[in-house]
Structure formats: C-alpha cells, structure tokens
Design an enzyme around this catalytic site. Structure first.
Site, PDB file in Angstrom:
ATOM      1  N   HIS A  48       0.849  -1.212   0.000  1.00  0.00           N
ATOM      2  CA  HIS A  48       0.000   0.000   0.000  1.00  0.00           C
ATOM      3  C   HIS A  48       0.869   1.240   0.000  1.00  0.00           C
ATOM      4  O   HIS A  48       1.049   1.851   1.044  1.00  0.00           O
ATOM      5  CB  HIS A  48      -0.906  -0.009   1.226  1.00  0.00           C
ATOM      6  CG  HIS A  48      -2.089   0.895   1.126  1.00  0.00           C
ATOM      7  ND1 HIS A  48      -2.061   2.215   1.499  1.00  0.00           N
ATOM      8  CD2 HIS A  48      -3.346   0.663   0.687  1.00  0.00           C
ATOM      9  CE1 HIS A  48      -3.253   2.760   1.326  1.00  0.00           C
ATOM     10  NE2 HIS A  48      -4.050   1.836   0.837  1.00  0.00           N
ATOM     11  N   PHE A  49       1.375   1.696  -0.970  1.00  0.00           N
ATOM     12  CA  PHE A  49       1.450   1.184  -2.333  1.00  0.00           C
ATOM     13  C   PHE A  49       2.931   1.072  -2.694  1.00  0.00           C
ATOM     14  O   PHE A  49       3.687   1.975  -2.331  1.00  0.00           O
ATOM     15  CB  PHE A  49       0.762   2.143  -3.301  1.00  0.00           C
ATOM     16  CG  PHE A  49      -0.694   2.373  -2.986  1.00  0.00           C
ATOM     17  CD1 PHE A  49      -1.644   1.429  -3.355  1.00  0.00           C
ATOM     18  CD2 PHE A  49      -1.110   3.513  -2.316  1.00  0.00           C
ATOM     19  CE1 PHE A  49      -2.997   1.645  -3.099  1.00  0.00           C
ATOM     20  CE2 PHE A  49      -2.455   3.725  -2.044  1.00  0.00           C
ATOM     21  CZ  PHE A  49      -3.402   2.791  -2.436  1.00  0.00           C
TER      22      PHE A  49
END
Length: 147
Positions: A48-49
């Site tokens: 993420h991410f």
C-alpha cells in the site's frame, strides 16, 4: 505517560496490528492522546502502495480505536477486548507517510456501561489527516464461531 509495556498489558493487540506506541495524555472517562510512529518497516507498506507508501485510512481509524480502548480500560471498564460497533463520519484529509508521527486524539462522547461512543482525530504536526466518530464495546466475550 503510558509506555509500550503498559499498553501491552492493557490491549490484546500485538504486532503487526498494535497501532499505538505510547499515550502522552489521559484524562480517565474523558480524553486521551496517543502516538504512533509510522516507519517504512510497517508491513502494510509492502502493498500500500509499492513505490508510493501511504498508511491505509482504515488503519488510522484502527489506531484511533486502540487509543479509545486504552481510555476505556484506564477509566475502570472491565474486560479484555474492544470491538467496533459502528464507524461514522470518517474523513481522510491528507496521506500519512513513513517518518510521520501520528497523534491520535480521542474524546469520549457518551458511555453506557461497556459501550462507549468516541470522536477521534488523527494529526501529523498541526495538520488533521483523518477523523471519525465510532462506537465500541469492551467485553470478555470472544467472537469466534464455526462457520
């Protein structure tokens, strides 16, 4: 101040889901301020991410809830687990990044026995990054059932 050792005695959460490093203010029954030091080593940053690490908003709300649990337990509520009952008015204003110190500001809105209603605000420095109102219940009951 409540340090990590006391938090571990208070909350059932453990790594990688413990989202509070210390509590710097606590007024039993009324309010609390916790701290989460966000590091690049957090396991959620792997996905993420990739290349653009951002702390998931739902984990910011979870961190607020954990400080709320500490507030409830330190206010004399008996039990060993805090369960969300509702989350309302959640707003995410700015991303939380590795290296940020997340301040978790909790106020008790209402309490009836083991059921509490809170407002929470997460901040990095002077900037509000997230806020929500939520209801939680403190209980000894484990919610494990066969499906």
């Amino acid at each position: 101040m409540i340090n990590i050792m006391e938090i571990l005695k208070t909350l059932p959460h453990r790594y990688p889901f413990l989202m509070v490093d210390k509590v710097i203010e606590l007024v039993p029954g009324e309010s609390a301020v916790g701290i989460k030091n966000v590091t690049i080593n957090e396991p959620f940053f792997q996905g993420h991410f990739p290349g653009n690490p951002v702390m998931p908003g739902v984990l910011i709300v979870e961190a607020l809830a954990q400080v709320s649990g500490i507030l409830a337990f330190k206010s004399g509520v008996e039990g060993n687990t805090v369960y969300f009952m509702s989350i309302e008015k959640a707003k995410f204003r700015k991303p939380v990044l590795p290296g940020d110190t997340l301040q978790l500001i909790i106020k008790s809105i209402q309490k009836r026995g083991k059921v509490w209603r809170f407002s929470g605000r997460a901040a990095v420095g002077d900037n509000t990054v997230a806020e929500a109102e939520f209801t939680a219940m403190v209980t000894d009951v484990a919610v494990v059932e066969e499906r």
